[in-house]
Scaffold this motif. Structure first.
Motif, PDB file in Angstrom:
ATOM      1  N   ARG A  79       5.475  -2.175  12.299  1.00  0.00           N
ATOM      2  CA  ARG A  79       4.118  -2.684  12.056  1.00  0.00           C
ATOM      3  C   ARG A  79       3.910  -4.090  12.643  1.00  0.00           C
ATOM      4  NH1 ARG A  79       4.753  -3.839   5.519  1.00  0.00           N
ATOM      5  NH2 ARG A  79       6.307  -5.475   5.770  1.00  0.00           N
ATOM      6  N   GLY A  82      -0.404  -5.820   8.689  1.00  0.00           N
ATOM      7  CA  GLY A  82      -0.373  -5.011   7.481  1.00  0.00           C
ATOM      8  C   GLY A  82      -1.621  -4.192   7.180  1.00  0.00           C
ATOM      9  N   SER A  85      -1.629  -0.351   8.098  1.00  0.00           N
ATOM     10  CA  SER A  85      -0.738   0.400   7.202  1.00  0.00           C
ATOM     11  C   SER A  85      -1.378   0.521   5.829  1.00  0.00           C
ATOM     12  CB  SER A  85       0.599  -0.308   7.008  1.00  0.00           C
ATOM     13  OG  SER A  85       1.200  -0.586   8.219  1.00  0.00           O
ATOM     14  N   TYR A 106       0.388  -7.862  -0.324  1.00  0.00           N
ATOM     15  CA  TYR A 106       1.693  -7.441   0.191  1.00  0.00           C
ATOM     16  C   TYR A 106       2.381  -8.640   0.831  1.00  0.00           C
ATOM     17  CZ  TYR A 106      -1.467  -7.038   4.189  1.00  0.00           C
ATOM     18  OH  TYR A 106      -2.438  -7.298   5.130  1.00  0.00           O
ATOM     19  N   MET A 110       6.508  -8.572   9.853  1.00  0.00           N
ATOM     20  CA  MET A 110       5.691  -7.901  10.867  1.00  0.00           C
ATOM     21  C   MET A 110       6.394  -8.131  12.209  1.00  0.00           C
ATOM     22  SD  MET A 110       3.135  -6.984   8.937  1.00  0.00           S
ATOM     23  CE  MET A 110       2.964  -7.338   7.187  1.00  0.00           C
TER      24      MET A 110
END
Ligand code: HAM
Length: 418
Positions: A79, A82, A85, A106, A110
């Protein structure tokens, strides 16, 4: 073998990790007060999840993704951010069925294959927040306020909050045409990537970092001049609410986000101390994304902040909790056994306690305690054992206190009684 970590990746070691913990716990405390709950997402997704939402012509998708085929022949990507996702999970688990607003945060790594430089890494950590299901502009101001509370709580000062609106699918075609018209006569001055973007998505030309492109696009029409009535009203109310909440901000019509999914409000928090990588945090609205992922139309807004850019700004650094509360110096095997037992008991009482494990001279044990920066030291020899009493030496205040050799008395002498 002489292994080194990969370029653009770094180890985070003690005592620096104390700063990371301080940022994380400050953010978690603020999230709790604003009703945000944690969501943990995988670090890998189907490549499509990012391509479709971040945009095929974005720098991230074109150049920066860690994409590879797994052993089953599927294209997967680490990823690069975020939000995509998160929206995939939001739709997959039908979270839109729960009452709005739904608020999540979260934290995690990354990955972007960028050219590493100061404050820019290939693996970097974000703390992100996303709020779903409310389209009213007052939420935008609330989210920006929450970000400001977190950054202030961490102890950062002198940050700029820059904000703009980048319109919605209704006003964007008009803006795109105006931009194309502006670029048409100049397009040969742009890099080959931009020339390609002119046809696919001319808005991306505004995000190109090539110096000659930055120069050639000076004077391009700002999107703020092309907002539809709905977007204009939305933006006006965001600014009004920011004023009401006393959040200093600057309207920056030239603010461009590197991700395609944004609609309406977009913002960035910058610090001049960071040089060219000056964005500490950034975010915005993404009102079309849930629908594009196959869910019912659901507005969303969020931000992410970059840990590697916040840590260096923590000038008034948090007292690095890098030192034990107590160091035991046992002299002889009986004392070593007693120290082992008391060390465990005092740890259960909440203290960070270290002990010397071999039977070495008092001098070498004291040297070790000093090197660790121990706040208190107890020397435990045959004499102390027979009297069932020790002296607690406070190394900071240079004071001494007697205590009996039991947990309660020691906790009291160490100022840690309950
Ligand atoms: P972004 O602007 O791509 O937005 O990244 C957010 C923050 O991550 C940046 O402001 C910066 O602090 C940090 N960052 C980005 N790239 C790097 C790097 N290579 N090295 C170190 N730090 C970096 C997003 O990622 C969106 N998902 C934010 C968002 C959430 N929008 C809505 N919800």
């Amino acid at each position: 073998m002489n292994y080194k970590s990969l370029k653009g990746l770094q180890d985070i070691l003690p005592p620096d990790i104390s700063h990371w913990h301080h940022i994380e716990s400050t953010a978690q405390d603020v999230f709790r007060r604003y009703g945000f709950r944690e969501i943990r997402l995988p670090v890998m997704e189907s490549t499509d999840v990012f391509v479709r939402s971040i945009g095929e012509s974005s720098d991230i998708v074109e150049k920066e993704m860690y994409t590879f085929e797994d052993k089953g022949g599927r294209s997967v990507t680490l990823r690069p951010e975020g939000t995509a996702s998160f929206v995939r999970a939001y739709v997959e688990h039908h979270l839109y069925n729960n009452p709005s607003p739904q608020k999540f945060y979260y934290m995690g790594p990354m990955f972007r294959y960028e050219r590493p430089q100061a404050f820019r890494y290939r693996q970097f950590y974000q703390i992100g927040a996303e709020a779903m299901g409310v389209e009213e502009p007052e939420l935008d101001a609330e989210i920006i306020s929450m970000l400001s509370v977190i950054l202030q709580g961490i102890g950062l000062e002198g940050l700029n909050f820059e904000i703009t609106s980048i319109g919605c699918p209704r006003c964007r075609p008009g803006y795109r045409n105006a931009l194309r018209e502006f670029l048409e006569v100049r397009i040969t001055r742009f890099c080959s990537d931009c020339q390609r973007r002119y046809d696919i998505n001319p808005l991306r030309i505004l995000d190109c970092k090539v110096p000659s492109c930055i120069e050639s696009r000076a004077g391009a029409p700002p999107v703020l001049d092309y907002l539809c009535t709905g977007c204009e009203e939305h933006f006006g109310r965001v600014i009004k609410a920011l004023k009401l909440l006393h959040i200093p901000h600057t309207i920056n019509p030239g603010l461009v986000r590197g991700l395609d999914y944004y609609t309406k409000t977009a913002f960035e928090v910058t610090s001049e101390s960071l040089g060219s990588q000056k964005a500490v945090a950034a975010g915005g609205r993404y009102d079309s994304m849930v629908k594009e992922f196959g869910g019912p139309p659901t507005p969303g807004i969020g931000f992410a902040m970059g840990m590697e850019r916040i840590v260096p700004l923590m000038k008034h650094s948090v007292a690095a909790s890098g030192a034990p509360d107590l160091f035991f110096c046992p002299l002889g095997s009986d004392a070593l056994e007693k120290a082992l037992l008391l060390t465990e008991q005092l740890r259960a009482g909440g203290l960070w306690v270290e002990m010397n494990h071999d039977i070495s001279s008092l001098r070498s044990q004291m040297r070790k305690a000093n090197r660790m920066g121990a706040r208190n030291v107890i020397v435990l020899g045959a004499d102390e054992l027979s009297r069932n009493e020790v002296v607690v030496k406070n190394m900071m205040a240079k004071e001494e206190r007697s205590a009996r050799l039991d947990r309660e008395s020691l906790l009291r002498a160490l100022g840690a009684e309950r």
